[in-house]
Structure formats: C-alpha cells, structure tokens
Design a protein around this motif. Structure first.
Motif, short mmCIF file in Angstrom:
data_model
loop_
_atom_site.label_atom_id
_atom_site.label_comp_id
_atom_site.label_asym_id
_atom_site.label_seq_id
_atom_site.Cartn_x
_atom_site.Cartn_y
_atom_site.Cartn_z
N GLU A 1 0.71 -1.04 -0.16
CA GLU A 1 0.05 -0.01 -0.01
C GLU A 1 0.67 1.29 -0.02
OE1 GLU A 1 -4.05 0.93 2.29
OE2 GLU A 1 -2.15 1.70 3.39
N HIS A 2 0.53 2.13 -0.80
CA HIS A 2 1.27 3.46 -0.92
C HIS A 2 0.39 4.44 -1.27
CE1 HIS A 2 1.47 1.62 -4.96
NE2 HIS A 2 1.49 2.88 -5.47
N THR A 3 1.08 5.76 -1.48
CA THR A 3 0.44 7.16 -2.04
C THR A 3 1.37 7.61 -2.89
OG1 THR A 3 1.07 8.42 -0.02
CG2 THR A 3 -0.91 7.38 0.11
N HIS A 4 1.01 8.51 -3.48
CA HIS A 4 1.67 9.34 -4.44
C HIS A 4 1.30 11.05 -4.04
CE1 HIS A 4 3.02 5.92 -6.86
NE2 HIS A 4 1.63 5.79 -7.01
N ALA A 5 2.23 11.99 -4.25
CA ALA A 5 1.88 13.32 -4.15
C ALA A 5 1.22 13.73 -5.37
CB ALA A 5 3.45 13.84 -3.92
N ASP B 1 -1.44 12.83 -9.05
CA ASP B 1 -2.49 11.67 -9.49
C ASP B 1 -1.84 10.76 -10.18
OD1 ASP B 1 -4.22 13.86 -8.51
OD2 ASP B 1 -4.83 14.35 -10.55
N GLU B 2 -2.51 9.48 -9.74
CA GLU B 2 -1.87 8.33 -10.75
C GLU B 2 -2.89 8.17 -11.76
OE1 GLU B 2 -0.20 5.06 -8.61
OE2 GLU B 2 -0.75 3.67 -9.97
N VAL B 3 -2.34 8.29 -13.02
CA VAL B 3 -3.26 8.26 -14.16
C VAL B 3 -2.73 7.21 -15.18
CG1 VAL B 3 -4.08 9.59 -16.12
CG2 VAL B 3 -3.46 10.66 -13.78
N ARG C 1 -4.46 6.02 -0.61
CA ARG C 1 -3.77 4.68 -0.37
C ARG C 1 -4.46 3.67 -1.42
NH1 ARG C 1 -5.47 3.84 5.64
NH2 ARG C 1 -7.37 5.23 4.84
N HIS C 2 -3.51 3.11 -2.00
CA HIS C 2 -3.55 1.97 -2.89
C HIS C 2 -2.61 1.17 -3.25
CE1 HIS C 2 -1.35 5.02 -5.37
NE2 HIS C 2 -1.16 4.25 -6.00
N TRP C 3 -2.86 0.06 -3.87
CA TRP C 3 -1.88 -0.87 -4.34
C TRP C 3 -2.32 -1.43 -5.84
CZ3 TRP C 3 -4.95 -1.76 -0.11
CH2 TRP C 3 -5.80 -2.75 -0.02
N GLY D 1 8.71 11.09 -12.57
CA GLY D 1 8.21 9.67 -12.89
C GLY D 1 7.35 9.32 -11.59
N TRP D 2 7.48 7.78 -11.44
CA TRP D 2 6.94 6.85 -10.62
C TRP D 2 7.58 7.31 -9.29
CZ3 TRP D 2 7.19 3.07 -6.75
CH2 TRP D 2 5.86 2.49 -6.38
N VAL D 3 7.09 7.86 -8.15
CA VAL D 3 7.65 8.12 -6.76
C VAL D 3 6.28 7.72 -5.73
CG1 VAL D 3 8.75 9.79 -5.10
CG2 VAL D 3 9.30 9.86 -7.71
FE LIG Z 1 0.64 3.64 -7.10
#
Ligand SMILES: [Fe+2]
Length: 186
Positions: free
Chosen positions: A102-106, A108-110, A146-148, A168-170
């Motif tokens: 489980e993680h978050t990003h600062a 949007d995840e598109v 929060r998502h995975w 990119g992905w952080v």
């Molecule tokens: Fe993600």
C-alpha cells in the motif's frame, strides 16, 4: 471485462470464507458512477492498436499519440511513459511485490491500459475498491489516495502512465499490510 468489487475495509479477517464484497459491478457506466462518487475518474476509450512483442516505448507512445495528447492537455502532465509487462519479464516478481504494498503518491496516478489487465485496489475511507482494469480503461487516482496494484504472477499488460513531475513514479509506502487481506489478480 472490467470489474469493480467493493469491500468493507474491516471485518475481512473474521470471515472464514475470505473477503466478501458488498457490491460487484461489471457494467462500465456503473463502474464509472461508483468510482466518480469516491473521487476516482474512470473512462473507457478505444485502444485497438496492435502492439507486437518487443516494441520500444517510443513506438507505443507514438501509436497512441492522439490519446496521449488529449490526456496531457486535460491534466497538464509533463511526463508520459509506457510500462509493459510480459509473463517472462525477468523482474516480474520484484516489481509485483513493490506495487502490491500500500502506498500513496504526491500526484494523481493516471493510467491508460492499452494491453492486458491489472488490478488496482483503492483504500478510501472504510472501503477498499478492487478495480480490474483492462485494455481501454483510463483511471485517475487522486494524489494522496492509499492504493496498491497487482499485475499477477504472469503479468501481461501495457499501460501509459502520466506524471506531473519529471521523476516519474515516486511512492510513499504506508507500511500497512492491508493488501494481503484482499483478492489478488490470480
Ligand atoms: Fe501507485
């Protein structure tokens, strides 16, 4: 077929039969409605370009140039890449484990899925929204959600990824093992 299964966040472990969804939907417009109510954008676009094995990232992005431009214009995304996983990818186990935490990003995840499928699980309030995304699905998960993500033990998907930052992905991992209690892709 794309599918949304909604689970309660709690009461999963007490159920001997495993997690039981309170709602399962596979009709795209209803999936869109339920996700929209929770702040998640979901759309289905045609994604019929044939991608042959071994295609370079630039070639994949070029094949979907019009869609990429449309998404970028709407969200102001600076960076776009294509992640493509195949069942024989040498790093598939390590990558699967990384995205399963489980993680978050600062930001949007598109993601726009242009091949195969993957399972996004969104942990929002007291619910977990397990969303099977397939070719043609465009999903936008707001920053801080929060998502995975599960690509399965034999991954087969290609998704265009849009970022608001040049790195990119952080991700920020929550350290919560919640994903182990919910269904996987396989
Ligand atoms: Fe993600």
């Amino acid at each position: 077929m794309s599918r949304l299964s909604i689970f309660p966040e709690r009461s999963i472990t007490e159920d001997a039969d495993g997690p039981q969804p309170v709602l399962v939907i596979d009709e795209p417009k209803r999936i869109q409605l339920e996700l929209d109510r929770r702040g998640i954008a979901f759309e289905q676009w045609p994604a019929a370009k044939a991608l042959t094995q071994g295609l370079e990232q630039d070639t994949i992005l070029a094949a979907y140039q019009a869609e990429v431009a449309r998404i970028q214009a709407k969200g102001g995304y600076q960076t776009v890449d294509a992640i493509r996983m195949t069942p024989d990818h040498p790093d598939r186990d390590a990558l699967r484990l990384k995205f399963l935490s489980e993680h978050t990003h600062a930001e949007d995840e598109v993601r726009f899925f242009v091949e195969g499928q993957g399972l996004f699980s969104l942990h929002i309030g007291a619910e977990v929204l397990v969303t099977l995304c397939e070719r043609g699905d465009l999903i936008s998960v707001p920053a801080g959600t929060r998502h995975w993500f599960d690509m399965g033990h034999a991954p087969c998907f290609c998704a265009l990824r849009f970022f608001n930052n040049p790195q990119g992905w952080v991700a920020d991992f929550t350290g919560d093992a919640i994903s182990s209690r919910f269904p996987r892709l396989d």
